[in-house]
Write a protein that holds these residues in place. Sequence first.
Motif, PDB file in Angstrom:
ATOM      1  N   ALA A   2       0.833  -1.208   0.000  1.00 17.16           N
ATOM      2  CA  ALA A   2       0.000   0.000   0.000  1.00 17.16           C
ATOM      3  C   ALA A   2       0.864   1.254   0.000  1.00 17.16           C
ATOM      4  O   ALA A   2       0.595   2.214  -0.733  1.00 17.16           O
ATOM      5  N   GLY A   3       1.910   1.262   0.820  1.00 13.21           N
ATOM      6  CA  GLY A   3       2.782   2.426   0.877  1.00 13.21           C
ATOM      7  C   GLY A   3       3.564   2.631  -0.402  1.00 13.21           C
ATOM      8  O   GLY A   3       3.758   3.762  -0.863  1.00 13.21           O
ATOM      9  N   ILE A   4       4.031   1.535  -0.970  1.00 16.52           N
ATOM     10  CA  ILE A   4       4.784   1.630  -2.214  1.00 16.52           C
ATOM     11  C   ILE A   4       3.911   2.197  -3.326  1.00 16.52           C
ATOM     12  O   ILE A   4       4.324   3.084  -4.095  1.00 16.52           O
TER      13      ILE A   4
ATOM     14  N   ARG B 256       6.909 -12.708   1.592  1.00 17.19           N
ATOM     15  CA  ARG B 256       5.525 -12.382   1.247  1.00 17.19           C
ATOM     16  C   ARG B 256       5.459 -11.037   0.527  1.00 17.19           C
ATOM     17  O   ARG B 256       4.690 -10.869  -0.429  1.00 17.19           O
ATOM     18  N   THR B 257       6.262 -10.073   0.971  1.00 15.77           N
ATOM     19  CA  THR B 257       6.299  -8.769   0.313  1.00 15.77           C
ATOM     20  C   THR B 257       6.808  -8.906  -1.115  1.00 15.77           C
ATOM     21  O   THR B 257       6.236  -8.333  -2.056  1.00 15.77           O
ATOM     22  N   ALA B 258       7.874  -9.674  -1.300  1.00 13.80           N
ATOM     23  CA  ALA B 258       8.415  -9.893  -2.641  1.00 13.80           C
ATOM     24  C   ALA B 258       7.393 -10.600  -3.525  1.00 13.80           C
ATOM     25  O   ALA B 258       7.292 -10.322  -4.726  1.00 13.80           O
ATOM     26  N   GLY B 259       6.619 -11.512  -2.932  1.00 13.77           N
ATOM     27  CA  GLY B 259       5.598 -12.217  -3.690  1.00 13.77           C
ATOM     28  C   GLY B 259       4.511 -11.284  -4.200  1.00 13.77           C
ATOM     29  O   GLY B 259       4.058 -11.402  -5.347  1.00 13.77           O
ATOM     30  N   LEU B 260       4.079 -10.344  -3.361  1.00 15.75           N
ATOM     31  CA  LEU B 260       3.066  -9.382  -3.793  1.00 15.75           C
ATOM     32  C   LEU B 260       3.624  -8.454  -4.865  1.00 15.75           C
ATOM     33  O   LEU B 260       2.927  -8.112  -5.833  1.00 15.75           O
ATOM     34  N   LEU B 261       4.877  -8.044  -4.706  1.00 17.17           N
ATOM     35  CA  LEU B 261       5.490  -7.169  -5.705  1.00 17.17           C
ATOM     36  C   LEU B 261       5.623  -7.877  -7.050  1.00 17.17           C
ATOM     37  O   LEU B 261       5.504  -7.250  -8.105  1.00 17.17           O
TER      38      LEU B 261
ATOM     39  N   ALA C 198      14.211   6.421  -5.205  1.00 20.28           N
ATOM     40  CA  ALA C 198      13.972   5.102  -4.627  1.00 20.28           C
ATOM     41  C   ALA C 198      13.044   5.193  -3.424  1.00 20.28           C
ATOM     42  O   ALA C 198      12.951   6.229  -2.770  1.00 20.28           O
ATOM     43  N   LEU C 199      12.351   4.105  -3.143  1.00 22.36           N
ATOM     44  CA  LEU C 199      11.480   4.012  -1.976  1.00 22.36           C
ATOM     45  C   LEU C 199      12.131   3.110  -0.942  1.00 22.36           C
ATOM     46  O   LEU C 199      12.726   2.088  -1.282  1.00 22.36           O
ATOM     47  N   VAL C 200      11.992   3.494   0.331  1.00 27.85           N
ATOM     48  CA  VAL C 200      12.522   2.695   1.433  1.00 27.85           C
ATOM     49  C   VAL C 200      11.364   2.267   2.321  1.00 27.85           C
ATOM     50  O   VAL C 200      10.603   3.101   2.806  1.00 27.85           O
ATOM     51  N   VAL C 201      11.225   0.967   2.525  1.00 31.29           N
ATOM     52  CA  VAL C 201      10.158   0.413   3.348  1.00 31.29           C
ATOM     53  C   VAL C 201      10.807  -0.315   4.516  1.00 31.29           C
ATOM     54  O   VAL C 201      11.504  -1.307   4.317  1.00 31.29           O
ATOM     55  N   ASN C 202      10.597   0.176   5.714  1.00 29.65           N
ATOM     56  CA  ASN C 202      11.162  -0.482   6.899  1.00 29.65           C
ATOM     57  C   ASN C 202      10.036  -1.165   7.662  1.00 29.65           C
ATOM     58  O   ASN C 202       9.229  -0.521   8.325  1.00 29.65           O
ATOM     59  N   LEU C 203       9.986  -2.483   7.564  1.00 30.61           N
ATOM     60  CA  LEU C 203       8.960  -3.262   8.242  1.00 30.61           C
ATOM     61  C   LEU C 203       9.439  -3.788   9.581  1.00 30.61           C
ATOM     62  O   LEU C 203       8.691  -4.472  10.283  1.00 30.61           O
ATOM     63  N   GLY C 204      10.670  -3.494   9.930  1.00 32.21           N
ATOM     64  CA  GLY C 204      11.224  -3.971  11.181  1.00 32.21           C
ATOM     65  C   GLY C 204      11.465  -2.836  12.148  1.00 32.21           C
ATOM     66  O   GLY C 204      10.793  -1.801  12.120  1.00 32.21           O
ATOM     67  N   CYS C 205      12.442  -3.022  12.993  1.00 33.55           N
ATOM     68  CA  CYS C 205      12.805  -1.991  13.971  1.00 33.55           C
ATOM     69  C   CYS C 205      13.532  -0.857  13.280  1.00 33.55           C
ATOM     70  O   CYS C 205      14.378  -1.083  12.414  1.00 33.55           O
ATOM     71  N   ALA C 206      13.210   0.379  13.676  1.00 36.26           N
ATOM     72  CA  ALA C 206      13.827   1.536  13.041  1.00 36.26           C
ATOM     73  C   ALA C 206      15.334   1.558  13.224  1.00 36.26           C
ATOM     74  O   ALA C 206      16.045   2.152  12.418  1.00 36.26           O
ATOM     75  N   ARG C 207      15.843   0.924  14.269  1.00 35.16           N
ATOM     76  CA  ARG C 207      17.285   0.971  14.509  1.00 35.16           C
ATOM     77  C   ARG C 207      18.091   0.175  13.499  1.00 35.16           C
ATOM     78  O   ARG C 207      19.308   0.244  13.484  1.00 35.16           O
ATOM     79  N   THR C 208      17.419  -0.594  12.649  1.00 35.28           N
ATOM     80  CA  THR C 208      18.150  -1.259  11.572  1.00 35.28           C
ATOM     81  C   THR C 208      18.471  -0.281  10.452  1.00 35.28           C
ATOM     82  O   THR C 208      19.347  -0.537   9.640  1.00 35.28           O
ATOM     83  N   ALA C 209      17.751   0.837  10.408  1.00 39.43           N
ATOM     84  CA  ALA C 209      17.955   1.832   9.364  1.00 39.43           C
ATOM     85  C   ALA C 209      17.884   3.216   9.968  1.00 39.43           C
ATOM     86  O   ALA C 209      16.808   3.745  10.204  1.00 39.43           O
ATOM     87  N   ASP C 210      19.033   3.811  10.235  1.00 36.68           N
ATOM     88  CA  ASP C 210      19.069   5.134  10.838  1.00 36.68           C
ATOM     89  C   ASP C 210      20.267   5.875  10.283  1.00 36.68           C
ATOM     90  O   ASP C 210      21.391   5.668  10.699  1.00 36.68           O
ATOM     91  N   ALA C 211      20.008   6.717   9.302  1.00 39.04           N
ATOM     92  CA  ALA C 211      21.098   7.396   8.617  1.00 39.04           C
ATOM     93  C   ALA C 211      21.835   8.382   9.494  1.00 39.04           C
ATOM     94  O   ALA C 211      23.007   8.655   9.292  1.00 39.04           O
TER      95      ALA C 211
ATOM     96  N   ILE D 137       7.433   3.901   5.773  1.00 44.34           N
ATOM     97  CA  ILE D 137       7.704   3.952   4.346  1.00 44.34           C
ATOM     98  C   ILE D 137       8.076   5.374   4.007  1.00 44.34           C
ATOM     99  O   ILE D 137       7.350   6.312   4.325  1.00 44.34           O
ATOM    100  N   THR D 138       9.230   5.557   3.397  1.00 42.41           N
ATOM    101  CA  THR D 138       9.682   6.890   3.044  1.00 42.41           C
ATOM    102  C   THR D 138      10.093   6.909   1.591  1.00 42.41           C
ATOM    103  O   THR D 138      10.465   5.903   1.008  1.00 42.41           O
ATOM    104  N   ALA D 139      10.037   8.085   1.004  1.00 39.21           N
ATOM    105  CA  ALA D 139      10.471   8.252  -0.378  1.00 39.21           C
ATOM    106  C   ALA D 139      11.753   9.053  -0.398  1.00 39.21           C
ATOM    107  O   ALA D 139      11.886  10.066   0.285  1.00 39.21           O
ATOM    108  N   LEU D 140      12.707   8.587  -1.162  1.00 35.40           N
ATOM    109  CA  LEU D 140      13.940   9.330  -1.345  1.00 35.40           C
ATOM    110  C   LEU D 140      13.725  10.263  -2.529  1.00 35.40           C
ATOM    111  O   LEU D 140      13.830   9.850  -3.678  1.00 35.40           O
ATOM    112  N   CYS D 141      13.396  11.509  -2.244  1.00 30.30           N
ATOM    113  CA  CYS D 141      13.100  12.457  -3.321  1.00 30.30           C
ATOM    114  C   CYS D 141      14.404  12.934  -3.951  1.00 30.30           C
ATOM    115  O   CYS D 141      14.892  14.031  -3.654  1.00 30.30           O
ATOM    116  N   CYS D 142      14.976  12.087  -4.801  1.00 32.88           N
ATOM    117  CA  CYS D 142      16.216  12.440  -5.478  1.00 32.88           C
ATOM    118  C   CYS D 142      17.219  12.978  -4.467  1.00 32.88           C
ATOM    119  O   CYS D 142      17.627  14.143  -4.509  1.00 32.88           O
TER     120      CYS D 142
END
Length: 312
Positions: free
Chosen positions: A135-137, A180-185, A251-264, A293-298
């Motif tokens: 949905a977010g993508i 499952r996410t890859a399957g839907l995509l 690019a789109l970034v979807v974090n379905l786990g803990c935010a601490r796995t992705a913290d720039a 879900i965040t969008a990397l706006c260029c």
Amino acid sequence: MTVPDPHLDVLIASYLEQDLVDRIAACDPRIRVSYAPELLPRPRWHSDHVGVPRELTAGEHDRWTSMLRTADVMFDFDWRHPEHTLEQSPNLTWIQATSAGAGQLIEKFGLSGAPLTVTTAAGVHADPLAEFALAGILHFTRGLPRLIADRQTRTWRKQETTELAGRHALVVGAGKIGSRTAGLLRCFSVTADGVARNPRPASAPFDSMTTTDRIAEHLPTADILVISCALTDDTRGLIGRRELAALPDGALVVNLGCARTADANGTGSRSPNACSRCGTPGHSTRHTATPAITALCCARARRSSGRCPKKC
């Protein structure tokens, strides 16, 4: 000589439908289930394991404390004082968590080195989380933020739109949720590479597999980055500023786990480079249990100009 008690005391520590409680009790005649929903947070919806905390009387507090003291197994963490789990439940050997990952909670409650087995509900939430990701993508791919803004200002205009078909995803954490996410995509003609801790052969829904130490090689071709790995010492900060900068523009970034796995930023705070109008963070997510879900706006262009090149 004291004869060991052959029974196993299982304490249900968060709201659970009675039929499910009955199923646990029926698994083995040695199981004794303790369940007192009137002492637990009030559920707000079906299968709400958080709920609204209750104001217990002194007698009710004593009753719950007594139930904790005899527990060998707990379904979920104690809702009152989980940081005192070991003192409250000296017989406890196993906690069945209700979330897909429990690393953050184990750390928060000081149970990292505890002599406990903690199991998770990994896979149980695969379908709803994958649907959330999709949905977010689609939300960003089809330009819904701009459509929503135009609706609010009663603006009608033609605009460029994009589609998912032909895009490529990199799924970090190729377990049940990631698969499952890859399957839907795949239903939208999106190819996907899976990332796992250990090498393994590729199989549907992934077109190829790689390992976490080789993520950098795959980032430049990832139109969509899905993060669905559990929080561990190895995955903490796995996706940072350098990794996000390696993604292609838009690019789109979807974090379905803990935010601490992705913290720039390493702080969990919002990126100072977020677009001032659309509010899209380009380099970080917040420390929250809610999937993001965040969008990397260029991102690279914005870093040089300070403006969102999508003119949002």
